[in-house]
Design a protein around this motif. Structure first.
Motif, PDB file in Angstrom:
ATOM      1  N   ALA A  92       0.846  -1.192   0.000  1.00  0.00           N
ATOM      2  CA  ALA A  92       0.000   0.000   0.000  1.00  0.00           C
ATOM      3  C   ALA A  92       0.884   1.246   0.000  1.00  0.00           C
ATOM      4  CB  ALA A  92      -0.922   0.008   1.217  1.00  0.00           C
ATOM      5  N   TRP A  93       0.292   2.367  -0.393  1.00  0.00           N
ATOM      6  CA  TRP A  93       1.036   3.616  -0.386  1.00  0.00           C
ATOM      7  C   TRP A  93       0.157   4.732   0.135  1.00  0.00           C
ATOM      8  CZ3 TRP A  93      -0.214   8.057  -3.191  1.00  0.00           C
ATOM      9  CH2 TRP A  93      -1.240   7.907  -4.142  1.00  0.00           C
ATOM     10  N   SER A  94       0.806   5.773   0.619  1.00  0.00           N
ATOM     11  CA  SER A  94       0.085   6.978   1.013  1.00  0.00           C
ATOM     12  C   SER A  94       0.935   8.187   0.655  1.00  0.00           C
ATOM     13  CB  SER A  94      -0.241   6.971   2.508  1.00  0.00           C
ATOM     14  OG  SER A  94       0.940   7.089   3.285  1.00  0.00           O
ATOM     15  N   ARG A  95       0.253   9.303   0.478  1.00  0.00           N
ATOM     16  CA  ARG A  95       0.981  10.549   0.222  1.00  0.00           C
ATOM     17  C   ARG A  95       1.578  11.044   1.533  1.00  0.00           C
ATOM     18  NH1 ARG A  95      -3.672  11.041  -2.947  1.00  0.00           N
ATOM     19  NH2 ARG A  95      -3.230  11.399  -5.159  1.00  0.00           N
ATOM     20  N   ARG A  96       2.679  11.753   1.446  1.00  0.00           N
ATOM     21  CA  ARG A  96       3.270  12.364   2.634  1.00  0.00           C
ATOM     22  C   ARG A  96       2.245  13.305   3.270  1.00  0.00           C
ATOM     23  NH1 ARG A  96       8.988  12.160   2.625  1.00  0.00           N
ATOM     24  NH2 ARG A  96       9.454  10.072   1.809  1.00  0.00           N
ATOM     25  N   GLY A  97       2.067  13.162   4.557  1.00  0.00           N
ATOM     26  CA  GLY A  97       1.168  14.047   5.274  1.00  0.00           C
ATOM     27  C   GLY A  97      -0.301  13.684   5.182  1.00  0.00           C
ATOM     28  N   ARG A  98      -0.622  12.603   4.428  1.00  0.00           N
ATOM     29  CA  ARG A  98      -2.008  12.166   4.333  1.00  0.00           C
ATOM     30  C   ARG A  98      -2.143  10.802   4.988  1.00  0.00           C
ATOM     31  NH1 ARG A  98      -4.991  15.185   0.570  1.00  0.00           N
ATOM     32  NH2 ARG A  98      -6.729  13.992   1.419  1.00  0.00           N
ATOM     33  N   TYR A  99      -3.322  10.512   5.510  1.00  0.00           N
ATOM     34  CA  TYR A  99      -3.479   9.292   6.290  1.00  0.00           C
ATOM     35  C   TYR A  99      -4.032   8.125   5.480  1.00  0.00           C
ATOM     36  CZ  TYR A  99      -3.185  12.902   9.890  1.00  0.00           C
ATOM     37  OH  TYR A  99      -2.800  13.971  10.642  1.00  0.00           O
ATOM     38  N   GLU A 100      -4.799   8.410   4.456  1.00  0.00           N
ATOM     39  CA  GLU A 100      -5.421   7.315   3.726  1.00  0.00           C
ATOM     40  C   GLU A 100      -4.405   6.539   2.915  1.00  0.00           C
ATOM     41  OE1 GLU A 100      -6.202  10.508   3.602  1.00  0.00           O
ATOM     42  OE2 GLU A 100      -6.702  11.175   1.583  1.00  0.00           O
ATOM     43  N   GLN A 101      -4.576   5.224   2.910  1.00  0.00           N
ATOM     44  CA  GLN A 101      -3.669   4.343   2.198  1.00  0.00           C
ATOM     45  C   GLN A 101      -4.414   3.666   1.050  1.00  0.00           C
ATOM     46  OE1 GLN A 101      -1.591   1.691   4.892  1.00  0.00           O
ATOM     47  NE2 GLN A 101      -1.283   3.324   6.376  1.00  0.00           N
TER      48      GLN A 101
ATOM     49  N   SER B  30      -6.052  11.771  18.323  1.00  0.00           N
ATOM     50  CA  SER B  30      -6.962  12.350  17.339  1.00  0.00           C
ATOM     51  C   SER B  30      -7.505  11.258  16.430  1.00  0.00           C
ATOM     52  CB  SER B  30      -6.253  13.423  16.517  1.00  0.00           C
ATOM     53  OG  SER B  30      -5.085  12.901  15.943  1.00  0.00           O
ATOM     54  N   THR B  31      -8.714  11.476  15.956  1.00  0.00           N
ATOM     55  CA  THR B  31      -9.478  10.383  15.352  1.00  0.00           C
ATOM     56  C   THR B  31      -9.597  10.518  13.843  1.00  0.00           C
ATOM     57  OG1 THR B  31     -10.771  10.397  17.391  1.00  0.00           O
ATOM     58  CG2 THR B  31     -11.626   9.100  15.555  1.00  0.00           C
ATOM     59  N   PHE B  32      -9.053   9.505  13.162  1.00  0.00           N
ATOM     60  CA  PHE B  32      -9.242   9.407  11.709  1.00  0.00           C
ATOM     61  C   PHE B  32      -9.658   7.975  11.408  1.00  0.00           C
ATOM     62  CE2 PHE B  32      -7.579  13.488  10.622  1.00  0.00           C
ATOM     63  CZ  PHE B  32      -6.675  13.782  11.631  1.00  0.00           C
ATOM     64  N   LEU B  33     -10.816   7.844  10.793  1.00  0.00           N
ATOM     65  CA  LEU B  33     -11.346   6.509  10.496  1.00  0.00           C
ATOM     66  C   LEU B  33     -11.628   6.373   9.019  1.00  0.00           C
ATOM     67  CD1 LEU B  33     -13.301   6.651  13.654  1.00  0.00           C
ATOM     68  CD2 LEU B  33     -12.362   4.465  13.006  1.00  0.00           C
ATOM     69  N   LEU B  47     -13.200   3.392   0.628  1.00  0.00           N
ATOM     70  CA  LEU B  47     -14.586   3.752   0.346  1.00  0.00           C
ATOM     71  C   LEU B  47     -14.928   5.128   0.919  1.00  0.00           C
ATOM     72  CD1 LEU B  47     -17.344   2.867  -0.754  1.00  0.00           C
ATOM     73  CD2 LEU B  47     -17.751   1.680   1.405  1.00  0.00           C
ATOM     74  N   LEU B  48     -14.557   5.326   2.199  1.00  0.00           N
ATOM     75  CA  LEU B  48     -14.891   6.576   2.879  1.00  0.00           C
ATOM     76  C   LEU B  48     -13.812   6.921   3.875  1.00  0.00           C
ATOM     77  CD1 LEU B  48     -18.627   6.216   4.049  1.00  0.00           C
ATOM     78  CD2 LEU B  48     -17.761   7.857   2.377  1.00  0.00           C
ATOM     79  N   LYS B  49     -13.687   8.214   4.163  1.00  0.00           N
ATOM     80  CA  LYS B  49     -12.823   8.615   5.266  1.00  0.00           C
ATOM     81  C   LYS B  49     -13.571   9.625   6.134  1.00  0.00           C
ATOM     82  CE  LYS B  49     -10.407  12.031   2.429  1.00  0.00           C
ATOM     83  NZ  LYS B  49      -9.083  12.489   1.938  1.00  0.00           N
ATOM     84  N   ILE B  94      -3.677   5.328  13.698  1.00  0.00           N
ATOM     85  CA  ILE B  94      -3.061   5.528  15.003  1.00  0.00           C
ATOM     86  C   ILE B  94      -2.258   6.811  14.930  1.00  0.00           C
ATOM     87  CG2 ILE B  94      -1.593   4.546  16.772  1.00  0.00           C
ATOM     88  CD1 ILE B  94      -4.107   2.936  16.183  1.00  0.00           C
ATOM     89  N   ALA B  95      -2.777   7.859  15.552  1.00  0.00           N
ATOM     90  CA  ALA B  95      -2.166   9.175  15.403  1.00  0.00           C
ATOM     91  C   ALA B  95      -0.917   9.347  16.246  1.00  0.00           C
ATOM     92  CB  ALA B  95      -3.181  10.255  15.764  1.00  0.00           C
ATOM     93  N   SER B  96      -0.669   8.465  17.172  1.00  0.00           N
ATOM     94  CA  SER B  96       0.496   8.632  18.031  1.00  0.00           C
ATOM     95  C   SER B  96       1.786   8.236  17.339  1.00  0.00           C
ATOM     96  CB  SER B  96       0.350   7.784  19.289  1.00  0.00           C
ATOM     97  OG  SER B  96       0.325   6.408  18.941  1.00  0.00           O
ATOM     98  N   SER B  97       1.661   7.521  16.243  1.00  0.00           N
ATOM     99  CA  SER B  97       2.864   7.039  15.578  1.00  0.00           C
ATOM    100  C   SER B  97       3.367   8.070  14.582  1.00  0.00           C
ATOM    101  CB  SER B  97       2.593   5.724  14.869  1.00  0.00           C
ATOM    102  OG  SER B  97       1.569   5.895  13.915  1.00  0.00           O
ATOM    103  N   SER B  98       4.630   7.936  14.239  1.00  0.00           N
ATOM    104  CA  SER B  98       5.230   8.880  13.297  1.00  0.00           C
ATOM    105  C   SER B  98       4.924   8.528  11.857  1.00  0.00           C
ATOM    106  CB  SER B  98       6.749   8.900  13.502  1.00  0.00           C
ATOM    107  OG  SER B  98       7.263   7.594  13.294  1.00  0.00           O
ATOM    108  N   PHE B  99       4.216   7.434  11.676  1.00  0.00           N
ATOM    109  CA  PHE B  99       3.860   7.040  10.327  1.00  0.00           C
ATOM    110  C   PHE B  99       2.376   6.722  10.312  1.00  0.00           C
ATOM    111  CE2 PHE B  99       3.286   2.473  11.082  1.00  0.00           C
ATOM    112  CZ  PHE B  99       3.876   2.333  12.318  1.00  0.00           C
ATOM    113  N   SER B 100       1.889   6.439   9.130  1.00  0.00           N
ATOM    114  CA  SER B 100       0.453   6.217   9.001  1.00  0.00           C
ATOM    115  C   SER B 100       0.139   4.760   9.289  1.00  0.00           C
ATOM    116  CB  SER B 100      -0.004   6.608   7.604  1.00  0.00           C
ATOM    117  OG  SER B 100      -1.408   6.546   7.497  1.00  0.00           O
ATOM    118  N   LYS B 101      -0.017   4.411  10.552  1.00  0.00           N
ATOM    119  CA  LYS B 101      -0.387   3.048  10.898  1.00  0.00           C
ATOM    120  C   LYS B 101      -1.894   2.949  10.957  1.00  0.00           C
ATOM    121  CE  LYS B 101      -0.001  -0.654  14.263  1.00  0.00           C
ATOM    122  NZ  LYS B 101       0.587  -1.145  15.515  1.00  0.00           N
ATOM    123  N   LEU B 102      -2.418   1.975  10.269  1.00  0.00           N
ATOM    124  CA  LEU B 102      -3.850   1.705  10.299  1.00  0.00           C
ATOM    125  C   LEU B 102      -4.096   0.409  11.054  1.00  0.00           C
ATOM    126  CD1 LEU B 102      -5.078   2.501   6.660  1.00  0.00           C
ATOM    127  CD2 LEU B 102      -5.134   3.964   8.680  1.00  0.00           C
TER     128      LEU B 102
END
Lengths: 112, 114
Positions: A92-101, B30-33, B47-49, B94-102
């Protein structure tokens, strides 16, 4: 538009044999890249992530390793496969600073 | 710790009836789903964010509203179609991490029948 490719599409391997799975993303520079594993009938589990070339962090230990030799390439490998490695591997990939993958098409691995 | 719960493993609906798939979460940050949909033998697709608290987001006929008061982000559609049959995952960033962990829920399999 960004495209993500994974290879091979499917693999059947013997226990104890080595494995190398690849992922390439085109159309996006310096993406964050991720490897996921999905057991049959199971949920998605993040294995590795990388934010830059040469740097990979492990999220879960499954006797696998990952490398990012180029900005657009992510490799998952192991020297000795276990039966428990069977499943669906997704890049998977995501843009820098964005959360969606966004996920690639995946590689289905069967270990016998 | 951070977690996502999808209580229904399998939902079977008749075509034309409304869809509601449950998702609750637990996080101290902080909440991102997200909702992802996975058709058979395919990769998951976004599908949605989520947006801000109590704001509805919509895509492809589906909608969801983040409710922080109840820690929920349920997926809804007014009328189910046969092509909606798929596996649906709710995921929490998971907003506490330095990367985008889902972190993904266990998934809900939606089966729409004629």
């Amino acid at each position: 538009a960004q495209t993500i490719h994974q290879w091979p599409v499917a693999e059947i391997k013997a226990v104890g044999s080595p494995l190398s799975l690849g992922c390439t993303i085109k159309g996006k520079s310096s993406p964050n890249l991720y490897w996921y594993w999905q057991a049959t009938g199971g949920t998605l589990q993040q294995l590795f992530y990388s934010i830059t070339v040469g740097q990979v962090e492990s999220v879960v230990q499954l006797n696998l390793s990952a490398s990012r030799p180029k900005d657009d390439q992510f490799i998952l490998s192991t020297e000795k496969l276990l039966l428990s490695h069977s499943g669906f591997y997704l890049c998977a990939w995501s843009r820098r600073g964005r959360y969606e993958q966004y996920f690639g098409p995946g590689t289905r691995l069967t270990v016998l | 710790g951070d977690s996502v719960t999808q209580t229904e493993g399998l939902v079977t609906l008749t075509e034309g009836l409304p869809v509601m798939l449950n998702c609750t979460y637990q996080t101290a940050y902080s909440t991102f789903l997200f909702w992802y949909v996975q058709h058979l033998n395919e990769a998951p697709k976004l599908l949605l964010k989520s947006s801000t608290d109590n704001k509805r987001t919509e895509h492809q006929g589906f909608h969801a509203t983040l409710h922080k008061s109840s820690s929920s982000f349920h997926l809804q559609k007014s009328s189910a179609q046969l092509s909606d049959s798929a596996l649906y995952y709710c995921a929490l960033r998971i907003a506490s991490s330095s990367f985008s962990k889902l972190v993904f829920g266990q998934g809900t399999s939606l089966s729409v029948v004629p």
